[in-house]
Design a protein around this motif. Structure first.
Motif, PDB file in Angstrom:
ATOM      1  N   GLN A 231      25.658  10.065  23.433  1.00  0.00           N
ATOM      2  CA  GLN A 231      25.866   9.169  23.227  1.00  0.00           C
ATOM      3  C   GLN A 231      27.698   9.327  23.694  1.00  0.00           C
ATOM      4  OE1 GLN A 231      24.896   7.031  25.397  1.00  0.00           O
ATOM      5  NE2 GLN A 231      23.212   8.575  25.311  1.00  0.00           N
ATOM      6  N   ASP A 232      27.891  10.060  22.423  1.00  0.00           N
ATOM      7  CA  ASP A 232      29.358  10.533  22.097  1.00  0.00           C
ATOM      8  C   ASP A 232      30.066  10.642  23.669  1.00  0.00           C
ATOM      9  OD1 ASP A 232      29.036   9.242  19.410  1.00  0.00           O
ATOM     10  OD2 ASP A 232      29.213  11.317  18.913  1.00  0.00           O
ATOM     11  N   SER A 235      30.262   8.876  26.524  1.00  0.00           N
ATOM     12  CA  SER A 235      31.746   7.889  26.304  1.00  0.00           C
ATOM     13  C   SER A 235      33.018   8.575  27.252  1.00  0.00           C
ATOM     14  CB  SER A 235      31.553   7.373  24.992  1.00  0.00           C
ATOM     15  OG  SER A 235      30.657   6.451  24.599  1.00  0.00           O
ATOM     16  N   ARG A 236      32.928   9.712  26.305  1.00  0.00           N
ATOM     17  CA  ARG A 236      34.124  10.679  26.838  1.00  0.00           C
ATOM     18  C   ARG A 236      33.755  10.817  28.647  1.00  0.00           C
ATOM     19  NH1 ARG A 236      36.751  13.876  23.444  1.00  0.00           N
ATOM     20  NH2 ARG A 236      36.834  12.783  21.295  1.00  0.00           N
ATOM     21  N   HIS A 239      34.325   7.510  29.670  1.00  0.00           N
ATOM     22  CA  HIS A 239      36.135   7.164  30.511  1.00  0.00           C
ATOM     23  C   HIS A 239      37.306   7.652  30.889  1.00  0.00           C
ATOM     24  CE1 HIS A 239      40.172   6.705  28.156  1.00  0.00           C
ATOM     25  NE2 HIS A 239      40.633   7.962  28.313  1.00  0.00           N
TER      26      HIS A 239
END
Length: 280
Positions: A231-232, A235-236, A239
């Motif tokens: 999930q990290d 997010s990247r 973005h």
């Protein structure tokens, strides 16, 4: 049009299947990407990105089905609580689990056609942008000794963490990447190495299988020395994509796509039944 221009779309449709679901089978995933190629290529859908994760699965390439003792290899995987499927494209075996994020970029193929390297370069550029704050040099070159080696293996310090492939059907291009986000890259490589050894990769045939060296593979968490989750990385990814488009919206398959999906899914099931992989 450059590879970065491929990322700059007026709108991106997002299909997010990155949450772990033990009942979501990898055969469905490859059928979904083919469905989306048809939708994007026909103009039914705008350019689409898809994120997906599968629990313990070894995805075989068509060439892997030529292994002399494939059934023994499949039994080894079963003992390790791994399932195996054969994808509908080239390449060789790739290990997936809860720490591996797969991303697909699906573009319409233009009348002149998207040069094959531009598709690879677009995904390479996207990956570099996702991790540019770490100030690490991400290279794109074949890493000898890795599983499913290719000219667009992505590595840091000579250790591979990702591989890129392409599939072209129905006037569309699907560029796919697997990113080893967390866990041990070496352990995944050991699993694939053992699969090949049990499957008789050493038996002389006209096909050549990789001599896997587990120490040339690692996860991003290991290489960047941070605890990254899928999930990290999602997010990247989101973005960067938001900065490359005027509109990014979430969606699911809909309308005629659901009928197309059934057709592509049945083709995948038939392909796998023919090589005697247990679909239960």
């Amino acid at each position: 049009m450059s590879e970065s221009d491929l990322l700059k779309q007026a709108e991106w449709r997002l299909i997010d299947q990155s949450s772990v679901n033990p009942h979501f089978h990898a055969i469905q995933s490859f059928a979904i990407d083919d469905t989306l190629c048809r939708a994007v290529g026909s103009g039914y859908s705008p350019p689409t990105v898809r994120a997906w994760v599968h629990v313990n699965t070894l995805v075989l390439g068509i060439q892997d089905t030529k292994l002399s003792y494939l059934q023994q290899g499949l039994e080894y995987l079963k003992d390790r609580q791994y399932q195996a499927i054969v994808r509908n494209s080239g390449g060789l075996a790739v290990a997936l689990d809860e720490g591996v994020l797969n991303l697909s970029l699906i573009f319409p193929d233009t009348e002149k056609g998207i040069d094959i390297n531009r598709g690879y370069e677009a995904m390479y550029s996207l990956t570099k942008m996702m991790f540019e704050d770490f100030n690490m040099n991400i290279e794109a070159r074949e890493i000898v000794g890795s599983y499913c080696p290719g000219s667009y293996d992505l590595s840091i310090g000579g250790k591979k963490f990702a591989g890129i492939s392409q599939r072209r059907i129905r006037k569309a291009v699907a560029v796919q990447i697997y990113l080893c986000v967390s866990g041990s890259g070496q352990e995944r490589a050991k699993l694939v190495k053992e699969f090949y050894e049990h499957s008789g990769a050493h038996v002389p045939t006209k096909f050549i299988f990789p001599d896997i060296k587990p120490d040339v593979m690692a996860s991003l968490s290991e290489l960047l020395q941070v605890n990254l989750s899928v999930q990290d990385v999602m997010s990247r990814f989101l973005h960067v994509l938001k900065n490359q488009s005027d509109r990014l919206y979430a969606s699911q398959l809909q309308g005629i796509e659901l009928e197309w999906l059934q057709d592509y899914y049945e083709r995948m099931v038939d392909r796998n039944r023919k090589i005697l992989i247990d679909m239960r």
